[in-house]
Motif scaffolding. Structure first.
Motif, PDB file in Angstrom:
ATOM      1  N   THR A  13     -14.306 -10.377  -2.371  1.00  0.00           N
ATOM      2  CA  THR A  13     -13.166 -10.478  -1.466  1.00  0.00           C
ATOM      3  C   THR A  13     -11.842 -10.688  -2.191  1.00  0.00           C
ATOM      4  O   THR A  13     -10.793 -10.636  -1.560  1.00  0.00           O
ATOM      5  N   THR A  14     -11.888 -10.934  -3.476  1.00  0.00           N
ATOM      6  CA  THR A  14     -10.669 -11.234  -4.225  1.00  0.00           C
ATOM      7  C   THR A  14     -10.297 -10.085  -5.157  1.00  0.00           C
ATOM      8  O   THR A  14     -11.092  -9.192  -5.426  1.00  0.00           O
ATOM      9  N   ARG A  15      -9.095 -10.145  -5.650  1.00  0.00           N
ATOM     10  CA  ARG A  15      -8.605  -9.141  -6.580  1.00  0.00           C
ATOM     11  C   ARG A  15      -9.364  -9.272  -7.905  1.00  0.00           C
ATOM     12  O   ARG A  15      -9.525 -10.363  -8.432  1.00  0.00           O
ATOM     13  N   GLY A  16      -9.831  -8.156  -8.422  1.00  0.00           N
ATOM     14  CA  GLY A  16     -10.559  -8.127  -9.683  1.00  0.00           C
ATOM     15  C   GLY A  16     -11.443  -6.904  -9.726  1.00  0.00           C
ATOM     16  O   GLY A  16     -11.835  -6.371  -8.682  1.00  0.00           O
ATOM     17  N   PRO A  17     -11.783  -6.419 -10.913  1.00  0.00           N
ATOM     18  CA  PRO A  17     -12.555  -5.183 -11.046  1.00  0.00           C
ATOM     19  C   PRO A  17     -13.935  -5.264 -10.406  1.00  0.00           C
ATOM     20  O   PRO A  17     -14.638  -6.264 -10.534  1.00  0.00           O
ATOM     21  N   LYS A  18     -14.278  -4.201  -9.707  1.00  0.00           N
ATOM     22  CA  LYS A  18     -15.606  -4.079  -9.094  1.00  0.00           C
ATOM     23  C   LYS A  18     -15.947  -2.607  -8.916  1.00  0.00           C
ATOM     24  O   LYS A  18     -15.061  -1.764  -8.804  1.00  0.00           O
ATOM     25  N   LEU A  19     -17.218  -2.339  -8.899  1.00  0.00           N
ATOM     26  CA  LEU A  19     -17.745  -0.999  -8.700  1.00  0.00           C
ATOM     27  C   LEU A  19     -18.418  -0.994  -7.338  1.00  0.00           C
ATOM     28  O   LEU A  19     -19.086  -1.965  -6.981  1.00  0.00           O
ATOM     29  N   TYR A  20     -18.232   0.072  -6.570  1.00  0.00           N
ATOM     30  CA  TYR A  20     -18.882   0.115  -5.271  1.00  0.00           C
ATOM     31  C   TYR A  20     -19.461   1.494  -4.997  1.00  0.00           C
ATOM     32  O   TYR A  20     -18.969   2.506  -5.472  1.00  0.00           O
ATOM     33  N   VAL A  21     -20.550   1.492  -4.247  1.00  0.00           N
ATOM     34  CA  VAL A  21     -21.249   2.714  -3.876  1.00  0.00           C
ATOM     35  C   VAL A  21     -21.433   2.713  -2.367  1.00  0.00           C
ATOM     36  O   VAL A  21     -21.811   1.696  -1.786  1.00  0.00           O
ATOM     37  N   PHE A  22     -21.154   3.851  -1.752  1.00  0.00           N
ATOM     38  CA  PHE A  22     -21.554   4.073  -0.377  1.00  0.00           C
ATOM     39  C   PHE A  22     -22.793   4.945  -0.426  1.00  0.00           C
ATOM     40  O   PHE A  22     -22.858   5.919  -1.190  1.00  0.00           O
ATOM     41  N   SER A  23     -23.781   4.580   0.387  1.00  0.00           N
ATOM     42  CA  SER A  23     -24.995   5.385   0.473  1.00  0.00           C
ATOM     43  C   SER A  23     -25.293   5.665   1.943  1.00  0.00           C
ATOM     44  O   SER A  23     -24.839   4.951   2.837  1.00  0.00           O
ATOM     45  N   HIS A  24     -26.051   6.728   2.147  1.00  0.00           N
ATOM     46  CA  HIS A  24     -26.488   7.112   3.488  1.00  0.00           C
ATOM     47  C   HIS A  24     -27.928   7.566   3.368  1.00  0.00           C
ATOM     48  O   HIS A  24     -28.248   8.401   2.511  1.00  0.00           O
ATOM     49  N   SER A  25     -28.796   7.002   4.199  1.00  0.00           N
ATOM     50  CA  SER A  25     -30.229   7.318   4.141  1.00  0.00           C
ATOM     51  C   SER A  25     -30.760   7.151   2.722  1.00  0.00           C
ATOM     52  O   SER A  25     -31.478   8.004   2.207  1.00  0.00           O
ATOM     53  N   SER A  26     -30.359   6.083   2.071  1.00  0.00           N
ATOM     54  CA  SER A  26     -30.785   5.715   0.708  1.00  0.00           C
ATOM     55  C   SER A  26     -30.290   6.668  -0.370  1.00  0.00           C
ATOM     56  O   SER A  26     -30.732   6.584  -1.505  1.00  0.00           O
ATOM     57  N   SER A  27     -29.387   7.575  -0.036  1.00  0.00           N
ATOM     58  CA  SER A  27     -28.832   8.488  -1.029  1.00  0.00           C
ATOM     59  C   SER A  27     -27.385   8.126  -1.321  1.00  0.00           C
ATOM     60  O   SER A  27     -26.602   7.869  -0.406  1.00  0.00           O
ATOM     61  N   LEU A  28     -27.053   8.134  -2.590  1.00  0.00           N
ATOM     62  CA  LEU A  28     -25.688   7.875  -3.017  1.00  0.00           C
ATOM     63  C   LEU A  28     -24.794   9.005  -2.512  1.00  0.00           C
ATOM     64  O   LEU A  28     -25.101  10.171  -2.702  1.00  0.00           O
TER      65      LEU A  28
END
Length: 124
Positions: free
Chosen positions: A5-20
């Motif tokens: 929730t705070t400012r700082g580097p992060k990696l994120y992935v959205f997936s659908h039906s277990s697929s990236l």
């Protein structure tokens, strides 16, 4: 909850039906990043998450690097992001369906190993 929730580097992935379907990297808090991705209207050339108009739902997964020096974290996450996309391209002979951009950097073995762990969590 911090650090998501705070400012700082992060990696994120959205997936659908277990697929990236999309991988990104941000320094914003995730609520600000998602707000931008869902409300973008082309101002400044950014149209937001492409999948938002085609899919009714997607799952969000977020990673941070706890043991990486802060000054190296952004670069490391961009390396991992591009390596995950590369693995996807290598496996499926196509880019993730809703990937709209990627930044490539020279990576190291640890970046590729972490990318493999993330990639292996999807597309089973």
């Amino acid at each position: 909850m911090a650090p998501v929730t705070t400012r700082g580097p992060k990696l994120y992935v959205f997936s659908h039906s277990s697929s990236l379907i999309y991988i990104g990297q941000t320094v914003q808090g995730m609520s600000a990043r998602m707000r931008l991705g869902f409300k973008a209207d082309g101002t400044g050339g950014y149209w937001g998450y492409r999948w938002r108009k085609e899919l009714a739902e997607a799952s969000l997964h977020i990673w941070v690097l706890n043991e990486c020096p802060e000054e190296e974290e952004f670069y490391a996450l961009e390396c991992i992001e591009s390596e995950v996309v590369y693995l996807y391209r290598s496996e499926f002979n196509q880019w993730p369906k809703f990937q709209t951009e990627i930044h490539f950097h020279e990576s190291e073995g640890n970046h590729r190993a972490l990318a493999r762990e993330i990639f292996n969590g999807f597309n089973k």
